[in-house]
Design a protein around this motif. Structure first.
Motif, short mmCIF file in Angstrom:
data_model
loop_
_atom_site.label_atom_id
_atom_site.label_comp_id
_atom_site.label_asym_id
_atom_site.label_seq_id
_atom_site.Cartn_x
_atom_site.Cartn_y
_atom_site.Cartn_z
N SER A 81 0.84 -1.20 0.00
CA SER A 81 0.00 0.00 0.00
C SER A 81 0.88 1.25 0.00
O SER A 81 2.01 1.24 0.46
N THR A 82 0.32 2.33 -0.55
CA THR A 82 1.01 3.62 -0.57
C THR A 82 0.10 4.67 0.03
O THR A 82 -1.11 4.47 0.15
N THR A 83 0.66 5.81 0.36
CA THR A 83 -0.14 6.87 0.95
C THR A 83 -0.44 7.98 -0.04
O THR A 83 -1.10 8.95 0.32
N ASN A 84 0.04 7.86 -1.27
CA ASN A 84 -0.22 8.90 -2.25
C ASN A 84 -1.53 8.61 -2.99
O ASN A 84 -1.98 7.48 -3.07
N TYR A 85 -2.12 9.65 -3.55
CA TYR A 85 -3.38 9.52 -4.28
C TYR A 85 -3.16 9.44 -5.78
O TYR A 85 -3.99 8.91 -6.50
N LYS A 95 -3.83 17.07 -1.52
CA LYS A 95 -3.28 16.41 -0.34
C LYS A 95 -1.83 15.96 -0.58
O LYS A 95 -0.97 16.15 0.28
N ASP A 96 -1.58 15.38 -1.76
CA ASP A 96 -0.22 14.97 -2.10
C ASP A 96 0.72 16.17 -2.17
O ASP A 96 1.85 16.12 -1.68
#
Length: 158
Positions: free
Chosen positions: A31-35, A146-147
């Motif tokens: 998983s990643t936290t970027n959109y 957000k990114d």
């Protein structure tokens, strides 16, 4: 073997064994936290940074009508939505006149009506594709913001 040498060898072998285990059994996090979506190939755009840390680039090819107009309006709203960060980020429209005079082949590798996060050296980092559904497109742009804020906060902490 004395205690110090055994401890030294153990401190070396334990991380190596853990790394081999993670790689062999594919236990790395997925998983990643970027959109946005990372590009699979490296693309460098001839963007002048004007001492800005990041650029948000909108790809506007020649044969793009309705979706490009919607995204052009969204680009204007992004300038306002950046707020205090607008001094560190530039919003650039990469249209067919610029692409033809500079590098048309690079624009063809980019999706039409998509936003891209570009660093100050012109390297395209993340891609945000256009969604025809207005609600989905709004969520994509929200993820872009957000990114961008996350990247700016990270750069400030260095």
């Amino acid at each position: 073997m004395n205690k110090t040498l055994g401890l030294f060898i153990g401190c070396f072998l334990l991380p190596v064994a853990a790394a081999i285990t993670v790689l062999k059994f594919d236990l790395a996090p997925t998983s990643t936290t970027n959109y946005g979506r990372f590009l699979e190939q490296e693309v460098v755009l001839p963007i002048k940074s004007d001492d800005k840390m990041w650029s948000i680039v909108l790809n506007l090819p020649e044969h793009c009508e309705e979706s490009c107009e919607v995204q052009r309006k969204n680009a204007e709203q992004l300038k306002v939505a950046l707020g205090k960060h607008s001094q560190k980020v530039s919003v650039v429209l990469f249209d067919h006149e610029i692409a033809f005079s500079v590098l048309q082949s690079k624009q063809s590798t980019l999706a039409p009506a998509a936003f891209y996060l570009v660093d100050k050296h012109g390297l395209v980092v993340l891609e945000y594709l256009y969604q025809p559904n207005p609600e989905s497109n709004r969520l994509v742009l929200k993820g872009l913001l957000k990114d961008m804020k996350k990247l700016l906060n990270y750069a400030r902490s260095k």
